[in-house]
Design a protein around this motif. Structure first.
Motif, PDB file in Angstrom:
ATOM      1  N   THR A 219      24.822  21.448  -1.115  1.00 33.75           N
ATOM      2  CA  THR A 219      24.618  21.273   0.314  1.00 33.75           C
ATOM      3  C   THR A 219      25.252  22.413   1.100  1.00 33.75           C
ATOM      4  O   THR A 219      26.394  22.790   0.843  1.00 33.75           O
ATOM      5  N   LEU A 220      24.507  22.929   2.070  1.00 35.36           N
ATOM      6  CA  LEU A 220      25.020  23.924   3.010  1.00 35.36           C
ATOM      7  C   LEU A 220      25.167  23.271   4.372  1.00 35.36           C
ATOM      8  O   LEU A 220      24.236  22.639   4.862  1.00 35.36           O
ATOM      9  N   ILE A 221      26.335  23.463   4.989  1.00 33.94           N
ATOM     10  CA  ILE A 221      26.582  22.957   6.338  1.00 33.94           C
ATOM     11  C   ILE A 221      26.935  24.141   7.219  1.00 33.94           C
ATOM     12  O   ILE A 221      27.924  24.836   6.968  1.00 33.94           O
ATOM     13  N   THR A 222      26.143  24.384   8.245  1.00 38.70           N
ATOM     14  CA  THR A 222      26.471  25.471   9.166  1.00 38.70           C
ATOM     15  C   THR A 222      27.542  24.993  10.149  1.00 38.70           C
ATOM     16  O   THR A 222      27.604  23.820  10.497  1.00 38.70           O
ATOM     17  N   GLY A 223      28.396  25.924  10.567  1.00 39.74           N
ATOM     18  CA  GLY A 223      29.475  25.560  11.482  1.00 39.74           C
ATOM     19  C   GLY A 223      30.409  24.530  10.900  1.00 39.74           C
ATOM     20  O   GLY A 223      30.824  23.589  11.578  1.00 39.74           O
ATOM     21  N   ALA A 224      30.793  24.723   9.631  1.00 35.75           N
ATOM     22  CA  ALA A 224      31.523  23.670   8.916  1.00 35.75           C
ATOM     23  C   ALA A 224      33.018  23.919   8.789  1.00 35.75           C
ATOM     24  O   ALA A 224      33.698  23.170   8.088  1.00 35.75           O
ATOM     25  N   ASN A 225      33.538  24.927   9.457  1.00 35.05           N
ATOM     26  CA  ASN A 225      34.969  25.193   9.318  1.00 35.05           C
ATOM     27  C   ASN A 225      35.832  24.313  10.230  1.00 35.05           C
ATOM     28  O   ASN A 225      37.059  24.344  10.164  1.00 35.05           O
TER      29      ASN A 225
ATOM     30  N   TYR B 194      28.758  24.172   0.506  1.00 32.21           N
ATOM     31  CA  TYR B 194      28.974  25.502   1.066  1.00 32.21           C
ATOM     32  C   TYR B 194      29.357  25.329   2.526  1.00 32.21           C
ATOM     33  O   TYR B 194      28.601  24.764   3.316  1.00 32.21           O
ATOM     34  N   VAL B 195      30.541  25.834   2.864  1.00 37.27           N
ATOM     35  CA  VAL B 195      31.025  25.808   4.236  1.00 37.27           C
ATOM     36  C   VAL B 195      30.515  27.062   4.934  1.00 37.27           C
ATOM     37  O   VAL B 195      30.987  28.166   4.684  1.00 37.27           O
ATOM     38  N   GLY B 196      29.519  26.896   5.803  1.00 43.84           N
ATOM     39  CA  GLY B 196      29.011  28.023   6.569  1.00 43.84           C
ATOM     40  C   GLY B 196      29.893  28.273   7.774  1.00 43.84           C
ATOM     41  O   GLY B 196      30.183  27.349   8.540  1.00 43.84           O
TER      42      GLY B 196
END
Length: 238
Positions: free
Chosen positions: A4-10, A29-31
């Motif tokens: 899984t990719l998550i954008t704005g995940a920080n 994946y932390v985008g």
């Protein structure tokens, strides 16, 4: 293993969603636009970091190559978004119809709308190789035309233009992609008024509460709904 990719995940909802999905067994994946922040978040989560600025084609293309080289992608969560007035109170962030300009709206649409298109388009080839591809687009209750036109409600009282318009566009994108790719589960979700940087932490929900519907829809099976608009309580009116 689901990747899984998550954008704005920080931070915020993206970080909490990542935490919950790592616990559920996903490879995450932390985008993040900022490499250092992304690395720190990934280390905390037991996830992988990838530099990804949803407004930059080169950044997105590089992220695709990284994730493809590692084996592919099953779930895309388009979480990155801005109100245009991060760090301010909800009231001071509202730019109504009399004051809003194209220049004010442009950066919001570049992130919230064109960013969703840019990232989804780039990762489509990887998602289409998955046995159970899922896309979750983080929308807003302010995108609901029904809610915005219902008098004596908080949604009706919100007079801003740019942010609701951008999320209404996300809803339409969701529906049209779902029709175009019936083998994928593609939905829009409303996390609720959650305390994050987006609203200067004035939201009335915790990130744990806000992430609930995102996490739920990220784990859909191939027989789950698609082309819908949901919050934690169920289906929302368009």
């Amino acid at each position: 293993m689901t990747t899984t990719l998550i954008t704005g995940a920080n931070k915020g909802l993206g970080f909490e969603t990542a935490r919950r999905l790592v616990a559920a067994g996903h490879t995450i994946y932390v985008g993040s636009r900022d490499a250092a922040r992304g690395e720190r978040a990934a280390e905390q989560l037991g996830a992988r970091a990838v530099v990804l600025d949803v407004t930059d084609d080169t950044s997105v293309a590089a992220a695709v190559k990284t994730i493809e080289a590692d084996g592919g992608l099953d779930v895309l969560i388009n979480n990155a978004g801005i109100s245009g007035f991060e760090g301010q109170s909800r009231d001071s962030a509202v730019i109504g119809a009399a004051a809003v300009t194209a220049d004010l709206m442009r950066p919001i649409f570049d992130t919230n709308v064109f960013g969703v298109i840019r990232v989804t388009h780039a990762f489509l080839p990887l998602l289409l190789r998955s046995a159970a591809p899922v896309v979750v687009n983080v929308s807003s209750g302010l995108a609901s035309l029904t809610r915005v036109t219902t008098p004596d409600t908080p949604t009706y009282a919100y007079m801003g233009v740019a942010y609701p318009a951008s999320k209404a566009a996300v809803n339409m994108i969701t529906v049209q992609y779902a029709k175009a790719f019936p083998g994928m589960r593609i939905n829009a979700v409303e996390p609720g008024y959650t305390a994050t940087d987006l609203n200067g932490h004035t939201g009335t929900q915790t990130v744990e509460e806000g992430a609930e519907i995102i996490v739920r829809m990220a784990q859909l099976t191939p027989d789950g709904p698609t082309g819908g608009y949901f919050d934690a309580a169920g289906v929302l009116p368009w």
